[in-house]
Design an enzyme around this catalytic site. Sequence first.
Site, PDB file in Angstrom:
ATOM      1  N   ASP A  19       0.802  -1.311   0.103  1.00 58.06           N
ATOM      2  CA  ASP A  19      -0.125   0.056  -0.084  1.00 58.06           C
ATOM      3  C   ASP A  19       0.819   1.227  -0.102  1.00 58.06           C
ATOM      4  O   ASP A  19       2.064   1.322   0.664  1.00 58.06           O
ATOM      5  CB  ASP A  19      -0.871  -0.076   1.145  1.00 58.06           C
ATOM      6  CG  ASP A  19      -1.987   1.066   1.296  1.00 58.06           C
ATOM      7  OD1 ASP A  19      -2.391   1.405   0.096  1.00 58.06           O
ATOM      8  OD2 ASP A  19      -2.663   1.559   2.116  1.00 58.06           O
ATOM      9  N   GLY A  22      -0.188   5.169  -4.586  1.00 57.22           N
ATOM     10  CA  GLY A  22      -0.932   6.519  -5.110  1.00 57.22           C
ATOM     11  C   GLY A  22      -0.175   7.779  -4.385  1.00 57.22           C
ATOM     12  O   GLY A  22       0.285   9.082  -4.919  1.00 57.22           O
ATOM     13  N   ARG A  23      -0.002   7.667  -2.929  1.00 54.69           N
ATOM     14  CA  ARG A  23       0.822   8.738  -2.095  1.00 54.69           C
ATOM     15  C   ARG A  23       2.138   8.962  -2.341  1.00 54.69           C
ATOM     16  O   ARG A  23       2.567  10.090  -2.582  1.00 54.69           O
ATOM     17  CB  ARG A  23       0.645   8.558  -0.807  1.00 54.69           C
ATOM     18  CG  ARG A  23      -0.709   8.888  -0.030  1.00 54.69           C
ATOM     19  CD  ARG A  23      -1.131   8.099   1.224  1.00 54.69           C
ATOM     20  NE  ARG A  23      -1.569   6.613   1.090  1.00 54.69           N
ATOM     21  CZ  ARG A  23      -1.547   6.034   2.132  1.00 54.69           C
ATOM     22  NH1 ARG A  23      -1.284   6.099   3.462  1.00 54.69           N
ATOM     23  NH2 ARG A  23      -1.872   4.683   1.988  1.00 54.69           N
ATOM     24  N   HIS A  36       2.210   2.996  -8.951  1.00 58.69           N
ATOM     25  CA  HIS A  36       1.844   1.366  -9.127  1.00 58.69           C
ATOM     26  C   HIS A  36       3.127   0.858  -9.890  1.00 58.69           C
ATOM     27  O   HIS A  36       3.462  -0.172  -9.595  1.00 58.69           O
ATOM     28  CB  HIS A  36       0.544   1.041  -9.982  1.00 58.69           C
ATOM     29  CG  HIS A  36      -0.708   1.552  -9.153  1.00 58.69           C
ATOM     30  ND1 HIS A  36      -0.848   1.534  -7.839  1.00 58.69           N
ATOM     31  CD2 HIS A  36      -1.813   2.443  -9.551  1.00 58.69           C
ATOM     32  CE1 HIS A  36      -1.910   2.032  -7.495  1.00 58.69           C
ATOM     33  NE2 HIS A  36      -2.494   2.610  -8.556  1.00 58.69           N
ATOM     34  N   THR A  65     -10.961  -6.951  -3.679  1.00 64.76           N
ATOM     35  CA  THR A  65     -12.317  -6.766  -4.378  1.00 64.76           C
ATOM     36  C   THR A  65     -12.971  -5.609  -4.382  1.00 64.76           C
ATOM     37  O   THR A  65     -13.955  -5.280  -5.092  1.00 64.76           O
ATOM     38  CB  THR A  65     -13.381  -8.055  -3.498  1.00 64.76           C
ATOM     39  OG1 THR A  65     -13.092  -7.761  -2.018  1.00 64.76           O
ATOM     40  CG2 THR A  65     -13.065  -9.470  -3.902  1.00 64.76           C
ATOM     41  N   ASN A  67     -11.056  -2.746  -4.966  1.00 63.10           N
ATOM     42  CA  ASN A  67     -10.550  -1.740  -5.616  1.00 63.10           C
ATOM     43  C   ASN A  67     -11.092  -1.438  -7.097  1.00 63.10           C
ATOM     44  O   ASN A  67     -10.590  -0.450  -7.573  1.00 63.10           O
ATOM     45  CB  ASN A  67      -8.935  -2.460  -5.907  1.00 63.10           C
ATOM     46  CG  ASN A  67      -7.879  -2.010  -4.614  1.00 63.10           C
ATOM     47  OD1 ASN A  67      -6.972  -3.060  -4.303  1.00 63.10           O
ATOM     48  ND2 ASN A  67      -8.121  -0.891  -3.926  1.00 63.10           N
ATOM     49  N   ARG A  70     -12.214   2.106  -7.996  1.00 67.06           N
ATOM     50  CA  ARG A  70     -11.483   3.125  -8.403  1.00 67.06           C
ATOM     51  C   ARG A  70     -11.828   3.693  -9.783  1.00 67.06           C
ATOM     52  O   ARG A  70     -12.336   2.701 -10.698  1.00 67.06           O
ATOM     53  CB  ARG A  70      -9.901   2.798  -8.283  1.00 67.06           C
ATOM     54  CG  ARG A  70      -9.517   2.457  -6.800  1.00 67.06           C
ATOM     55  CD  ARG A  70      -8.024   2.129  -6.888  1.00 67.06           C
ATOM     56  NE  ARG A  70      -7.739   1.837  -5.192  1.00 67.06           N
ATOM     57  CZ  ARG A  70      -6.694   1.890  -4.730  1.00 67.06           C
ATOM     58  NH1 ARG A  70      -5.613   2.386  -5.508  1.00 67.06           N
ATOM     59  NH2 ARG A  70      -6.190   1.908  -3.637  1.00 67.06           N
ATOM     60  N   SER A 196      -7.775  -4.233   5.685  1.00 65.29           N
ATOM     61  CA  SER A 196      -8.304  -3.931   4.303  1.00 65.29           C
ATOM     62  C   SER A 196      -8.713  -5.181   3.562  1.00 65.29           C
ATOM     63  O   SER A 196      -8.704  -5.562   2.407  1.00 65.29           O
ATOM     64  CB  SER A 196      -7.525  -3.045   3.472  1.00 65.29           C
ATOM     65  OG  SER A 196      -7.449  -1.904   4.116  1.00 65.29           O
TER      66      SER A 196
HETATM   67  C1  IPE Z   1      -5.381  -2.497   0.408  1.00 66.04           C
HETATM   68  O1  IPE Z   1      -5.157  -1.226   0.158  1.00 66.04           O
HETATM   69  C2  IPE Z   1      -5.388  -3.336  -1.071  1.00 66.04           C
HETATM   70  C3  IPE Z   1      -4.059  -3.393  -1.725  1.00 66.04           C
HETATM   71  C4  IPE Z   1      -2.849  -2.858  -1.257  1.00 66.04           C
HETATM   72  C5  IPE Z   1      -4.224  -4.435  -2.753  1.00 66.04           C
HETATM   73  P1  IPE Z   1      -6.275  -0.252  -0.378  1.00 66.04           P
HETATM   74  O2  IPE Z   1      -5.643   1.253  -0.491  1.00 66.04           O
HETATM   75  O3  IPE Z   1      -7.012  -0.574  -1.185  1.00 66.04           O
HETATM   76  O4  IPE Z   1      -6.890  -0.117   1.282  1.00 66.04           O
HETATM   77  P2  IPE Z   1      -7.631   0.939   2.083  1.00 66.04           P
HETATM   78  O5  IPE Z   1      -8.870   1.482   1.177  1.00 66.04           O
HETATM   79  O6  IPE Z   1      -6.866   2.107   2.667  1.00 66.04           O
HETATM   80  O7  IPE Z   1      -8.309   0.328   3.262  1.00 66.04           O
HETATM   81  C1  IPE Z   2      -1.879   0.183  -3.335  1.00 72.40           C
HETATM   82  O1  IPE Z   2      -1.387   1.490  -3.306  1.00 72.40           O
HETATM   83  C2  IPE Z   2      -2.059  -0.182  -4.702  1.00 72.40           C
HETATM   84  C3  IPE Z   2      -3.527  -0.944  -4.800  1.00 72.40           C
HETATM   85  C4  IPE Z   2      -4.549  -0.793  -3.819  1.00 72.40           C
HETATM   86  C5  IPE Z   2      -3.735  -1.340  -6.064  1.00 72.40           C
HETATM   87  P1  IPE Z   2      -2.635   2.589  -3.203  1.00 72.40           P
HETATM   88  O2  IPE Z   2      -2.861   2.822  -4.727  1.00 72.40           O
HETATM   89  O3  IPE Z   2      -3.791   2.223  -2.516  1.00 72.40           O
HETATM   90  O4  IPE Z   2      -1.959   3.817  -2.716  1.00 72.40           O
HETATM   91  P2  IPE Z   2      -2.395   5.016  -1.781  1.00 72.40           P
HETATM   92  O5  IPE Z   2      -3.098   4.062  -0.415  1.00 72.40           O
HETATM   93  O6  IPE Z   2      -3.611   5.573  -2.263  1.00 72.40           O
HETATM   94  O7  IPE Z   2      -1.413   5.727  -1.159  1.00 72.40           O
HETATM   95 MG    MG Z   3      -4.094   2.544  -0.453  1.00 73.32          MG
END
Ligand code: IPE
Ligand code: IPE
Ligand code: MG
Length: 240
Positions: A19, A22-23, A36, A65, A67, A70, A196
Amino acid sequence: MEPTPNFDILPRHIGIIMDGNGRWAKKRGLNRFEGHKQGAKVFKTISDYALQLGIECVTFYAFSTENWKRPETEVNAIMDLFREYLFEAEEPQYKEKNARLHFIGSRDGVPEDIVQLMKNVEEDTKNNTGTIVNIAINYGGRDEILKSVKAIAKKVENGEIKADDITNDDITSNLYPSSSLDADLIIRPSGEYRLSNFLLWQSAYSEFWFADVLWPDFTIEDFNRALNDYANRNRRFGGV
Ligand code: IPE
Ligand code: IPE
Ligand code: MG
């Protein structure tokens, strides 16, 4: 690669919630996709290292499940990265790494060509003897338990077993086989303190390791830190 540290106790099954992609990208003024992409590189580094250490099984949470909520562009970009990795894993030299690759999660909604590539890669690596590397794609712990319950309910319906005779082992044996082992250690970077929907059944007595580091910045040193902490935990499983 640096010398392999000698840990007294290694976890048998490690779960990693990848995780913070994105940040990581946002901090750099980049598109989430770049996060990613970098995250996928870190996945390769850490899975190779787990193999080098001789860890029995590592489960990487790549796509939940939930995700699918998005934006389509982001989902498509993630699917493209899966494709790219699967093509790489199909190359004959990948087999020489000796990892056994498995994909856990529901195949519903996953593009057909990706499902086919997953099958090929699982088949190609099935006779390897090293670490089981599970990649959780369209995976949810609740979905996994629900599938198990349905499989058991069918047996009850057919008169194969009685409802009163259902055991914990029945539930475990109907989970995805490659990741049904109890998770000894669950690693979640990115500063979030939650599962999660990851490995819900398998995490009943897991040790947890959290850190603020975002997944694309996660290093072998971070992994070693988690392993070292794990080796010093006192696991009681409800006993004394
Ligand atoms: C958990 O991360 C799923 C994966 C890393 C694949 P998310 O970013 O989807 O979880 P939440 O929304 O912060 O709980
Ligand atoms: C985890 O990183 C990758 C997936 C859930 C697919 P995120 O995309 O959730 O990154 P943040 O949490 O938004 O930073
Ligand atoms: Mg995340």
